[in-house]
Write a protein that holds these residues in place. Structure first.
Motif, PDB file in Angstrom:
ATOM      1  N   PHE A  51       0.862  -1.184   0.000  1.00 36.40           N
ATOM      2  CA  PHE A  51       0.000   0.000   0.000  1.00 36.40           C
ATOM      3  C   PHE A  51       0.897   1.234   0.000  1.00 36.40           C
ATOM      4  N   ILE A  52       0.735   2.085  -1.012  1.00 34.30           N
ATOM      5  CA  ILE A  52       1.560   3.284  -1.155  1.00 34.30           C
ATOM      6  C   ILE A  52       0.691   4.507  -0.923  1.00 34.30           C
ATOM      7  N   GLU A  53       1.115   5.386  -0.022  1.00 31.25           N
ATOM      8  CA  GLU A  53       0.390   6.640   0.200  1.00 31.25           C
ATOM      9  C   GLU A  53       1.374   7.804   0.139  1.00 31.25           C
ATOM     10  N   CYS A  54       0.914   8.896  -0.451  1.00 28.04           N
ATOM     11  CA  CYS A  54       1.714  10.124  -0.527  1.00 28.04           C
ATOM     12  C   CYS A  54       0.867  11.275  -0.005  1.00 28.04           C
ATOM     13  N   THR A  55       1.362  11.950   0.995  1.00 27.39           N
ATOM     14  CA  THR A  55       0.702  13.162   1.480  1.00 27.39           C
ATOM     15  C   THR A  55       1.476  14.353   0.946  1.00 27.39           C
ATOM     16  N   ALA A  56       0.758  15.453   0.682  1.00 29.03           N
ATOM     17  CA  ALA A  56       1.430  16.527  -0.042  1.00 29.03           C
ATOM     18  C   ALA A  56       0.790  17.882   0.200  1.00 29.03           C
ATOM     19  N   THR A  57       1.583  18.902  -0.127  1.00 28.47           N
ATOM     20  CA  THR A  57       1.060  20.266  -0.208  1.00 28.47           C
ATOM     21  C   THR A  57       0.843  20.660  -1.663  1.00 28.47           C
ATOM     22  N   ASP A  58       1.294  19.830  -2.586  1.00 27.24           N
ATOM     23  CA  ASP A  58       1.160  20.078  -4.026  1.00 27.24           C
ATOM     24  C   ASP A  58       0.606  18.817  -4.673  1.00 27.24           C
ATOM     25  N   LEU A  59      -0.643  18.872  -5.110  1.00 25.71           N
ATOM     26  CA  LEU A  59      -1.308  17.679  -5.642  1.00 25.71           C
ATOM     27  C   LEU A  59      -0.672  17.212  -6.948  1.00 25.71           C
ATOM     28  N   THR A  60      -0.255  18.133  -7.807  1.00 23.05           N
ATOM     29  CA  THR A  60       0.351  17.750  -9.081  1.00 23.05           C
ATOM     30  C   THR A  60       1.623  16.938  -8.859  1.00 23.05           C
ATOM     31  N   LYS A  61       2.471  17.422  -7.970  1.00 22.62           N
ATOM     32  CA  LYS A  61       3.719  16.706  -7.696  1.00 22.62           C
ATOM     33  C   LYS A  61       3.441  15.385  -6.990  1.00 22.62           C
ATOM     34  N   ALA A  62       2.410  15.337  -6.163  1.00 25.18           N
ATOM     35  CA  ALA A  62       2.055  14.087  -5.497  1.00 25.18           C
ATOM     36  C   ALA A  62       1.681  13.017  -6.521  1.00 25.18           C
ATOM     37  N   ASN A  63       0.925  13.398  -7.542  1.00 28.28           N
ATOM     38  CA  ASN A  63       0.548  12.436  -8.576  1.00 28.28           C
ATOM     39  C   ASN A  63       1.751  11.978  -9.386  1.00 28.28           C
ATOM     40  N   ILE A  64       2.687  12.886  -9.654  1.00 27.61           N
ATOM     41  CA  ILE A  64       3.902  12.504 -10.381  1.00 27.61           C
ATOM     42  C   ILE A  64       4.719  11.513  -9.562  1.00 27.61           C
ATOM     43  N   VAL A  65       4.864  11.789  -8.271  1.00 29.99           N
ATOM     44  CA  VAL A  65       5.633  10.898  -7.396  1.00 29.99           C
ATOM     45  C   VAL A  65       4.984   9.520  -7.339  1.00 29.99           C
ATOM     46  N   LEU A  66       3.681   9.475  -7.135  1.00 28.43           N
ATOM     47  CA  LEU A  66       2.986   8.190  -7.041  1.00 28.43           C
ATOM     48  C   LEU A  66       3.087   7.416  -8.347  1.00 28.43           C
ATOM     49  N   ASP A  67       2.861   8.093  -9.476  1.00 22.13           N
ATOM     50  CA  ASP A  67       2.963   7.420 -10.772  1.00 22.13           C
ATOM     51  C   ASP A  67       4.370   6.875 -11.011  1.00 22.13           C
ATOM     52  N   THR A  68       5.382   7.619 -10.550  1.00 25.28           N
ATOM     53  CA  THR A  68       6.764   7.169 -10.732  1.00 25.28           C
ATOM     54  C   THR A  68       7.031   5.885  -9.955  1.00 25.28           C
ATOM     55  N   VAL A  69       6.636   5.860  -8.687  1.00 22.97           N
ATOM     56  CA  VAL A  69       6.855   4.667  -7.866  1.00 22.97           C
ATOM     57  C   VAL A  69       6.098   3.470  -8.447  1.00 22.97           C
ATOM     58  N   VAL A  70       4.858   3.700  -8.850  1.00 18.03           N
ATOM     59  CA  VAL A  70       4.032   2.601  -9.367  1.00 18.03           C
ATOM     60  C   VAL A  70       4.581   2.070 -10.690  1.00 18.03           C
ATOM     61  N   THR A  71       4.934   2.965 -11.620  1.00 17.71           N
ATOM     62  CA  THR A  71       5.411   2.503 -12.929  1.00 17.71           C
ATOM     63  C   THR A  71       6.763   1.805 -12.827  1.00 17.71           C
ATOM     64  N   MET A  72       7.576   2.183 -11.852  1.00 13.76           N
ATOM     65  CA  MET A  72       8.886   1.546 -11.714  1.00 13.76           C
ATOM     66  C   MET A  72       8.777   0.143 -11.128  1.00 13.76           C
ATOM     67  N   PHE A  73       7.952  -0.026 -10.103  1.00  8.48           N
ATOM     68  CA  PHE A  73       7.970  -1.299  -9.378  1.00  8.48           C
ATOM     69  C   PHE A  73       6.782  -2.199  -9.667  1.00  8.48           C
ATOM     70  N   SER A  74       5.851  -1.734 -10.481  1.00  5.76           N
ATOM     71  CA  SER A  74       4.768  -2.634 -10.883  1.00  5.76           C
ATOM     72  C   SER A  74       5.276  -3.723 -11.814  1.00  5.76           C
ATOM     73  N   GLU A  75       6.504  -3.562 -12.350  1.00  9.53           N
ATOM     74  CA  GLU A  75       7.049  -4.624 -13.200  1.00  9.53           C
ATOM     75  C   GLU A  75       7.347  -5.879 -12.398  1.00  9.53           C
ATOM     76  N   HIS A  76       7.421  -5.772 -11.067  1.00  8.36           N
ATOM     77  CA  HIS A  76       7.671  -6.943 -10.219  1.00  8.36           C
ATOM     78  C   HIS A  76       6.376  -7.574  -9.711  1.00  8.36           C
ATOM     79  N   ALA A  77       5.227  -7.046 -10.152  1.00  7.02           N
ATOM     80  CA  ALA A  77       3.941  -7.606  -9.734  1.00  7.02           C
ATOM     81  C   ALA A  77       3.615  -8.844 -10.567  1.00  7.02           C
ATOM     82  N   ALA A  78       2.638  -9.642 -10.069  1.00  4.33           N
ATOM     83  CA  ALA A  78       2.232 -10.849 -10.798  1.00  4.33           C
ATOM     84  C   ALA A  78       1.685 -10.483 -12.176  1.00  4.33           C
TER      85      ALA A  78
END
Length: 637
Positions: A261-288
């Protein structure tokens, strides 16, 4: 520029190829990154000037080769092994096109929810979340997962001030999750750094003082002065994290973790979405199911518990960007067909790309990993990288031009020399000012000025509209200097004035620069006659003659016959009108305005000078009488 440290052997294993250090350095250059250093853990420890290890400790360190690779500051997708390997493989053609990223929800299962309560508006108002299912971790992947979070925290997240990332073992917690802001004393949990339960207030004191937690000390100041601290809990009230500092030990990720479960809290919503998308796109390659993630519904509630806003994250959006074929060729300096550009776009993760029907416009697809692509210029840059900078043919420009100094800058440089010869010391003050210094402290009304949206502090609220505050603050900070023979300062620089009619490159920019010369004299006497003399000297140097009435009122005689002056250019001084914006800056009756007659127009006001008002001197804590001049130079050209 961020630096990514990767194990050379692991990198070559994932690439499926082996390179020499020289050949890999060349590959990095072609790809648009730089191999900065080749080292090892042991070598780093030996070179360290801060950490000294014993021989046995040094022997225990690995001597495996580490590549330190500098990546562009906006390429967040290259901050981990997974992203770097994927991008290089696509660049080399070992992988065909970008992975297809998507959101999946198994069966009839409902989306997990994150409820954001209204108290979070006081400190960190935004949250975004995602879930990775059936992830396979080993030691290398686990470390890369942690390192990516650290890299993002240092760069895009601005040391966690904009965004803070938390990752948790989903099987150890239960949704729906709640993001709230609570009193520090009410937040009690076992943090990752300790074995016993602490409340948030005591925990921050430990992080601020305990040497063992010095890596967390820089983040304490982000929330310590707030009456409430952000906290994320699960459905059972278990604390998941205390953003932006630490996660709870209860949901700690281990090598055995399967669902994240990945959560990002932020003062800038745009940057929060970029950070979350980056983590997900990088490590979702190790998912089933590689490159997929489970969405989370984020619900914003009001005081009554009603949902007032909602969205689903991660976004994982692709978008289209357009660039003209001719524009790209001219910008890079190459001659490539549109079809060839389509092929080049595939190498730099901008595919699928295609030519529009007109054959002159290129349409590219921006994946969620490429948040750095914002404009057609960015597309052209990546096409240049794919084409290869070494493949661009050097050629002599078709036109031959000779550079020269702008007339205004020439005048500025000449005046600097002459005013310095008159005994004045040149200073260079800050271009930003506070509203108080720029207006109120000068006894002037607050008028429109170019304002900063988020100033770093109260000293940098507006772009200055006058040079005078900078000189007066210089006097203020040099009170210990001798004023016996007078203190002379001057500055020639730009101010910025709002102007809705000023046009640059066919665009109304709403403001314009204005070159000014400003000088101040402070000493035992007011020095009005000294400043007055500087006015005459500047006008003489600019080949502007005084009007006849002004000459008759002075002690000058036949010397006026030898004055070098431009035809039709005259100046005079007149008693200042008390309804002017700057009239209250000066002592009443001891100030004047400088008027200019030009061949092409009517008389205009180009500046003022006089004895500064005692209130102005008091506002800047200046203990001696002073006089000043401020003159518009562009009007004299």
């Amino acid at each position: 520029m961020p630096t990514l440290a990767v194990n050379r052997d692991d990198l070559f294993k994932h690439l499926g190829k082996t390179y020499t250090d020289v050949s890999f350095d060349e590959l990095c250059f072609e790809f648009g990154v730089e191999l900065d250093e080749i080292t090892s853990e042991r070598e780093e420890a030996v070179k360290s000037s801060t950490v000294k290890l014993s021989k046995s400790e040094l022997a225990a360190l690995s001597d495996a080769v580490i590549y330190k690779i500098d990546v562009p500051a906006n390429r967040y997708d290259l901050l981990c092994m997974e992203g770097l390997v994927r991008a290089i493989k696509i660049f080399l053609g070992d992988i065909e096109g970008n992975p297809s990223y998507g959101l999946v929800l198994e069966g009839d299962k409902e989306e997990e929810q994150m409820k954001v309560l209204p108290a979070t508006k006081l400190i960190r108002p935004f949250a975004v979340c995602a879930i990775l299912r059936d992830v396979s971790f080993d030691q290398e992947r686990y470390q890369s997962f942690l390192d990516l979070q650290d890299q993002l925290h240092r760069n895009l997240c601005r040391n966690r001030t904009l965004v803070a990332i938390g990752t948790h073992d989903l099987d150890s917690i239960e949704g729906p999750f709640v993001y709230n802001a609570e009193k520090p004393e009410d937040i009690k949990f076992v943090p990752l750094t300790h074995d016993e339960e602490l409340n948030a207030k005591d925990l921050l004191e430990v992080y601020a003082t305990d040497p063992a937690c010095k890596h967390l000390k820089p983040y304490v100041s982000i929330i310590e002065d707030s009456p409430v601290y952000p906290v994320i809990r699960d459905a059972n009230g278990v604390v998941l994290s205390l953003p932006p500092l630490i996660n709870g030990a209860h949901s700690k990720i281990t090598l055995d973790t399967k669902n994240v479960f990945i959560e990002c809290t932020a003062t800038d919503l745009t940057k929060a979405n970029i950070v979350l998308d980056t983590v997900v796109t990088m490590f979702s390659e190790h998912a089933a199911k590689p490159f997929t993630a489970e969405p989370v519904e984020v619900l914003f509630q009001n005081e009554e518990g009603e949902v007032v806003n909602e969205y689903v994250t991660p976004e994982l959006k692709t978008r289209k960007e357009y660039a003209g074929v001719e524009f790209v060729n001219s910008l890079i300096g190459i001659h490539v067909t549109g079809d060839k550009m389509v092929e080049l776009c595939e190498k730099v993760q901008l595919g699928p790309a295609r030519l529009l029907e007109d054959g002159k416009t290129l349409e590219v697809t921006i994946p969620p990993t490429r948040s750095d692509i914002l404009h057609a210029v960015d597309v052209a840059e990546d096409i240049g990288i794919a084409f290869g900078y070494n493949n661009i043919v050097k050629k002599v420009p078709a036109t031959c031009t000779v550079g020269g100094e702008q007339p205004l800058n020439t005048l500025t440089d000449l005046l600097r020399e002459e005013i310095s010869r008159a005994g004045y010391t040149e200073v260079l003050t800050h271009g930003l000012s506070s509203i108080h210094d720029n207006f109120t402290a000068l006894n002037r009304p607050i008028t429109p000025a170019v304002s900063l949206l988020n100033p770093a502090n109260i000293e940098y609220q507006v772009v200055r509209t006058t040079l005078l505050p900078g000189l007066l603050k210089t006097l203020q900070h040099n009170k210990s200097a001798s004023f016996t023979k007078g203190f002379k300062l001057f500055e020639i620089s730009d101010v910025v004035l709002p102007d809705d009619n000023h046009v640059v490159c066919e665009s109304v920019v709403g403001a314009k620069n204005s070159r000014r010369v400003c000088a101040v004299y402070a000493g035992p006497t007011s020095g009005f006659e000294i400043i007055h003399g500087l006015v005459d000297r500047i006008m003489t140097l600019c080949e502007v003659a005084p009007v006849e009435a002004y000459v008759k009122n002075s002690a000058k005689g036949d010397e006026e016959k030898f004055r070098v002056a431009r035809d039709g250019w005259y100046y005079t001084i007149s008693e200042m009108k008390q309804d002017g914006d700057d009239a209250a800056t000066y002592f009443p009756g001891r100030c004047a305005e400088i008027l200019l007659d030009r061949p092409q127009g009517e008389q205009i006001r180009i500046g003022s000078f006089g004895i500064l008002h005692p209130k102005v001197l008091k506002n800047f804590d200046i203990q001696y009488p002073a006089s000043s001049i401020e003159l518009h130079l562009e009007e004299i050209l």
